[in-house]
Write an enzyme that holds these catalytic residues in place. Sequence first.
Site, PDB file in Angstrom:
ATOM      1  N   ARG A  82     -30.664  27.480  54.446  1.00 24.47           N
ATOM      2  CA  ARG A  82     -30.110  28.196  53.296  1.00 24.47           C
ATOM      3  C   ARG A  82     -29.255  29.367  53.796  1.00 24.47           C
ATOM      4  O   ARG A  82     -28.184  29.636  53.257  1.00 24.47           O
ATOM      5  CB  ARG A  82     -31.230  28.712  52.381  1.00 24.47           C
ATOM      6  CG  ARG A  82     -32.033  27.623  51.661  1.00 24.47           C
ATOM      7  CD  ARG A  82     -31.210  26.873  50.641  1.00 24.47           C
ATOM      8  NE  ARG A  82     -30.633  27.750  49.646  1.00 24.47           N
ATOM      9  CZ  ARG A  82     -31.272  28.210  48.557  1.00 24.47           C
ATOM     10  NH1 ARG A  82     -32.513  27.845  48.323  1.00 24.47           N
ATOM     11  NH2 ARG A  82     -30.653  29.006  47.695  1.00 24.47           N
ATOM     12  N   HIS A 133     -27.945  23.359  41.373  1.00 28.44           N
ATOM     13  CA  HIS A 133     -28.367  24.242  42.477  1.00 28.44           C
ATOM     14  C   HIS A 133     -27.513  23.897  43.709  1.00 28.44           C
ATOM     15  O   HIS A 133     -28.010  23.393  44.706  1.00 28.44           O
ATOM     16  CB  HIS A 133     -29.855  24.001  42.760  1.00 28.44           C
ATOM     17  CG  HIS A 133     -30.533  25.083  43.545  1.00 28.44           C
ATOM     18  ND1 HIS A 133     -29.891  26.233  43.960  1.00 28.44           N
ATOM     19  CD2 HIS A 133     -31.815  25.179  44.013  1.00 28.44           C
ATOM     20  CE1 HIS A 133     -30.752  26.987  44.639  1.00 28.44           C
ATOM     21  NE2 HIS A 133     -31.909  26.382  44.680  1.00 28.44           N
ATOM     22  N   ARG A 185     -28.763  33.928  39.593  1.00 27.81           N
ATOM     23  CA  ARG A 185     -29.736  32.867  39.254  1.00 27.81           C
ATOM     24  C   ARG A 185     -30.114  33.085  37.799  1.00 27.81           C
ATOM     25  O   ARG A 185     -30.631  34.144  37.428  1.00 27.81           O
ATOM     26  CB  ARG A 185     -30.966  32.951  40.156  1.00 27.81           C
ATOM     27  CG  ARG A 185     -32.104  32.095  39.636  1.00 27.81           C
ATOM     28  CD  ARG A 185     -33.232  31.930  40.630  1.00 27.81           C
ATOM     29  NE  ARG A 185     -32.849  31.012  41.683  1.00 27.81           N
ATOM     30  CZ  ARG A 185     -33.709  30.438  42.526  1.00 27.81           C
ATOM     31  NH1 ARG A 185     -34.994  30.707  42.448  1.00 27.81           N
ATOM     32  NH2 ARG A 185     -33.295  29.598  43.459  1.00 27.81           N
ATOM     33  N   GLN A 189     -28.425  24.978  47.407  1.00 30.26           N
ATOM     34  CA  GLN A 189     -29.516  24.220  48.000  1.00 30.26           C
ATOM     35  C   GLN A 189     -28.991  22.947  48.674  1.00 30.26           C
ATOM     36  O   GLN A 189     -29.388  22.595  49.783  1.00 30.26           O
ATOM     37  CB  GLN A 189     -30.536  23.845  46.915  1.00 30.26           C
ATOM     38  CG  GLN A 189     -31.703  23.034  47.443  1.00 30.26           C
ATOM     39  CD  GLN A 189     -32.566  23.845  48.399  1.00 30.26           C
ATOM     40  OE1 GLN A 189     -32.999  24.932  48.068  1.00 30.26           O
ATOM     41  NE2 GLN A 189     -32.810  23.308  49.596  1.00 30.26           N
ATOM     42  N   ASP A 244     -38.809  17.236  44.231  1.00 31.89           N
ATOM     43  CA  ASP A 244     -38.850  18.640  43.824  1.00 31.89           C
ATOM     44  C   ASP A 244     -39.990  18.764  42.822  1.00 31.89           C
ATOM     45  O   ASP A 244     -40.547  17.744  42.362  1.00 31.89           O
ATOM     46  CB  ASP A 244     -37.486  19.015  43.193  1.00 31.89           C
ATOM     47  CG  ASP A 244     -37.378  20.492  42.812  1.00 31.89           C
ATOM     48  OD1 ASP A 244     -38.195  21.301  43.305  1.00 31.89           O
ATOM     49  OD2 ASP A 244     -36.478  20.831  42.013  1.00 31.89           O
ATOM     50  N   CYS A 274     -36.730  21.196  48.372  1.00 29.89           N
ATOM     51  CA  CYS A 274     -36.090  22.514  48.356  1.00 29.89           C
ATOM     52  C   CYS A 274     -37.108  23.648  48.428  1.00 29.89           C
ATOM     53  O   CYS A 274     -36.762  24.760  48.805  1.00 29.89           O
ATOM     54  CB  CYS A 274     -35.221  22.656  47.112  1.00 29.89           C
ATOM     55  SG  CYS A 274     -36.149  22.609  45.563  1.00 29.89           S
TER      56      CYS A 274
END
Length: 308
Positions: free
Chosen positions: A293, A135, A108, A138, A226, A265
Amino acid sequence: MTRHFLNLSDAGSEAIEAMLNDATRRKTARLGQPKGVADSDAPLSGHVLAMIFEKNSTRTRVSFDMAMRQLGGSSLILDGGTSQLGRGETIADTARVLSRMCDAIMIRTSDHEKIEEMAHYATVPVINGLTDLSHPCQIMADMLTVREHGVALPGSQWAWLGDGNNVLHSIVEAAGLMHFDVRMGCPEGYDPDPAFAEAARALGSTVTLTRDPVEAAQGADIIVTDTWVSMGQAHAEEKLAAMMPFQVTEGLMAQANKDAKFLHCLPAHRGEEVVDAVIDGPQSLIWDEAENRIHAQKSVLLWALGRL
Ligand code: CP
Ligand code: NVA
């Protein structure tokens, strides 16, 4: 060829379909078992995933660790600040060393170029655990979640409300690959990178951008939002003000299809991008989405390591 997972297109439609099916099968097969018990075939027994975090994380960190345990392997964490990366050791040298010591790398980070550099020098799979650009893990979980709740991906109508960010980029990339449509409701000045929409349109998806949140939400099967301020971005009052009309309220949900689902998310900023009544309401799938996830990433790991 080493299989990296930097964006969804690295895998492609067929592999994504296979990963989603595998995730559902494994999730069903282990129902009711303690969460740390390995799947009966323990396909990644003896394998170690190195995880590098240059930004904060709760879900990505825990879900990759649990995914490795459930596949019979294990993981270790390098913190950007306390590893030698934080003192200037290059990405290239880090990639070479971790490739000798571990079986796969999850990172990340901020600039997407960093993960591309890591993949260039690594001889083991590199997986994107979020960059400023995208991402993909996700969205694997998001697709798994909506399928579980009876929404077939092809032809489904997704609406995005808010900032044109990394999560939206991966949703739009998924739309092209898995044949769904996206209406992006973003205030002026906060548009996503147009390259993702262009690629999805080239694959036959309808991807539109509107300044009108109601137009974005109307007729949607899935409503997604988000945070308005992603990690690494400045917390500007001007941006929050521009985003306010795109807040997901009960009124906005009522513009979507009657059975529309809500995704986020997480982490959420309740009272900013979404109100409590929606995120805690009957249409919200956020807890399944978070759990998924683990299940989705197990299949990503299996694909990357050539087991799928
Ligand atoms: N959704 C997500 O990636 O959460 P974390 O930042 O907690 O990993
Ligand atoms: N867009 C958010 C996602 C967090 C999981 C960020 O980049 O901070």
